[in-house]
Design an enzyme around this catalytic site. Structure first.
Site, mmCIF file in Angstrom:
data_model
loop_
_atom_site.group_PDB
_atom_site.id
_atom_site.type_symbol
_atom_site.label_atom_id
_atom_site.label_comp_id
_atom_site.label_asym_id
_atom_site.label_seq_id
_atom_site.Cartn_x
_atom_site.Cartn_y
_atom_site.Cartn_z
ATOM 1 N N LYS A 299 0.851 -1.190 0.000
ATOM 2 C CA LYS A 299 0.000 0.000 0.000
ATOM 3 C C LYS A 299 0.885 1.237 0.000
ATOM 4 O O LYS A 299 1.706 1.428 0.902
ATOM 5 C CB LYS A 299 -0.909 -0.016 1.231
ATOM 6 C CG LYS A 299 -1.759 1.237 1.335
ATOM 7 C CD LYS A 299 -2.836 1.098 2.376
ATOM 8 C CE LYS A 299 -3.631 2.387 2.506
ATOM 9 N NZ LYS A 299 -4.720 2.271 3.471
ATOM 10 N N LYS B 146 -2.213 -1.552 -3.915
ATOM 11 C CA LYS B 146 -3.036 -0.343 -3.863
ATOM 12 C C LYS B 146 -2.177 0.894 -3.928
ATOM 13 O O LYS B 146 -1.168 0.935 -3.224
ATOM 14 C CB LYS B 146 -3.809 -0.369 -2.533
ATOM 15 C CG LYS B 146 -4.695 0.808 -2.280
ATOM 16 C CD LYS B 146 -5.270 0.701 -0.895
ATOM 17 C CE LYS B 146 -6.125 1.917 -0.632
ATOM 18 N NZ LYS B 146 -6.496 2.027 0.741
HETATM 19 C C1 PBG Z 1 -7.611 3.514 5.428
HETATM 20 C C2 PBG Z 1 -7.899 3.326 3.997
HETATM 21 C C3 PBG Z 1 -7.675 4.241 2.959
HETATM 22 C C4 PBG Z 1 -8.212 3.671 1.809
HETATM 23 C C5 PBG Z 1 -8.700 2.409 2.161
HETATM 24 N N1 PBG Z 1 -8.492 2.222 3.506
HETATM 25 C C6 PBG Z 1 -7.134 5.623 2.970
HETATM 26 C C7 PBG Z 1 -5.787 5.861 3.475
HETATM 27 O O1 PBG Z 1 -4.992 4.945 3.705
HETATM 28 O O2 PBG Z 1 -5.507 7.023 3.714
HETATM 29 C C8 PBG Z 1 -8.237 4.325 0.458
HETATM 30 C C9 PBG Z 1 -9.303 3.865 -0.458
HETATM 31 C C10 PBG Z 1 -9.571 4.729 -1.619
HETATM 32 O O3 PBG Z 1 -8.922 5.771 -1.865
HETATM 33 O O4 PBG Z 1 -10.502 4.376 -2.357
HETATM 34 N N2 PBG Z 1 -6.456 3.036 5.936
#
Ligand code: PBG
Length: 336
Positions: free
Chosen positions: A200, A255
């Protein structure tokens, strides 16, 4: 001119007819590949639109159950539930995350009761619940890894108790997958899956999501880059994935999606495990906004982007396009 100059191999031959194009297609997209992320809010019988994500709404639990019913009708196998928590209920340590009666746990119970065969994913991370919007707790100005992991374990067990099928740690703390696996097993949840956000990245493409869950406006100048990955890195993603698998992850997520197809392809090739791509909020918003302007053909670009994930190696795709794509796929099948 001699005909011998022309190639014996004509790549266009296989492309000439619709039947042939169908026959030689290497990749297919199916409704079975889709995970539909949904947003839940307190209250009853209402929904509010998410300004940053045209076409996406936050639903009260009763309405969320109805949305889940649409997922079942469309034959979407799995939904992901994200809570938008009232600011007054947030605190420094995200205490509400460990409450088995919090919004997301109540939503899971309600959806499970109405639609027992629909798979449910819950994020494990503190950002919906912390006043500062970070995924972990702050100690002396730093996100404290091990203190956070302890809370995440409790959060995961509460969500599994509520009926969540797939626990998705999205926090990027070190060692959390192993700790969560042990906590779930101790609580009798051996069959609850872990789908870890293994690779991520610290990405600007999450912006519209943070508006949707009303978190992240006050992250500070470093944002989440002390725990989420640097977009410059690829080997590091393989290292993260290897660790999460060794700790017991059943499925790994890459992601964001489209800007990171190289990471997805590498992950699939190197590990051969179930891989999920997250087409994140910013990707959804780019396609939606450009289509709303008439600059892109919405359905065509949506389907092309989803197919690209499959081609790169994804087994599943988290996407806000899930219902629209499922409708198109189902219509095509009905016509065929
Ligand atoms: C939270 C989380 C996020 C997303 C999914 N879970 C945001 C982040 O890490 O700041 C992003 C999902 C999206 O942008 O569609 N940890």
């Amino acid at each position: 001119m001699s005909r011998g100059q022309y190639p014996a191999t004509r790549m266009r031959r296989n492309r000439m007819t619709s039947f042939s194009r169908r026959l030689v297609a290497e990749t297919t997209l199916s409704v079975d590949d889709l995970i539909w992320p949904m947003f839940v809010i307190e209250g009853s019988d209402s929904a509010e639109s998410v300004d940053s994500m045209p076409g996406v709404e936050r639903h009260t639990i009763d309405r969320l159950v109805a949305q889940a019913g649409i997922a079942v009708e469309l034959r979407i196998p799995v939904i992901a539930i994200f809570p938008a928590i009232d600011a007054a209920l947030k605190d420094e340590d995200g205490s509400l995350a460990r409450d088995g009666d919090n919004l997301v746990c109540r939503a899971v119970r309600a959806v499970k009761a109405a639609h027992p065969d629909l798979g449910i994913v819950c994020d494990v991370a503190l950002d919906p619940f912390t006043s500062h919007g970070h995924d972990g707790v702050l100690r002396n100005g730093e996100i404290a890894n091990d203190d956070t992991v302890e809370i995440l374990c409790e959060q995961a067990v509460r969500q599994a108790n509520a009926g969540c099928d797939i626990i998705a740690p999205s926090d990027m703390m070190d060692g959390r997958v192993g700790a969560i696996r042990a906590a779930l097993d101790d609580a009798g949840h051996q069959n609850v899956q872990i789908m870890s956000y293994a690779a991520k990245y610290a990405s600007g493409f999450y912006g519209p999501f943070r508006t949707a869950v009303r978190a992240g406006a006050t992250l500070g100048s470093e944002g989440k880059s002390t725990y989420q990955m640097d977009p410059a890195n690829s080997d590091e993603a393989m290292h993260e994935i290897a660790l999460d698998l060794a700790e017991g992850a059943d499925i790994v997520i890459v992601k964001p999606g489209m800007p990171y197809l190289d990471i997805l392809a590498r992950a699939k090739a190197e590990f051969g495990v179930p891989c999920v791509a997250y087409q994140v909020s910013g990707e959804y918003t780019m396609i939606t906004a450009a289509s709303d302007k008439g600059w892109l053909d919405h359905d065509r670009v949506m389907m092309e982007s989803l197919l690209a994930f499959k081609r790169a190696g994804a087994d599943g795709i988290l996407t806000y396009f899930a219902p629209a794509a499922a409708r198109l796929l189902n219509d095509r099948q009905a016509k065929a």
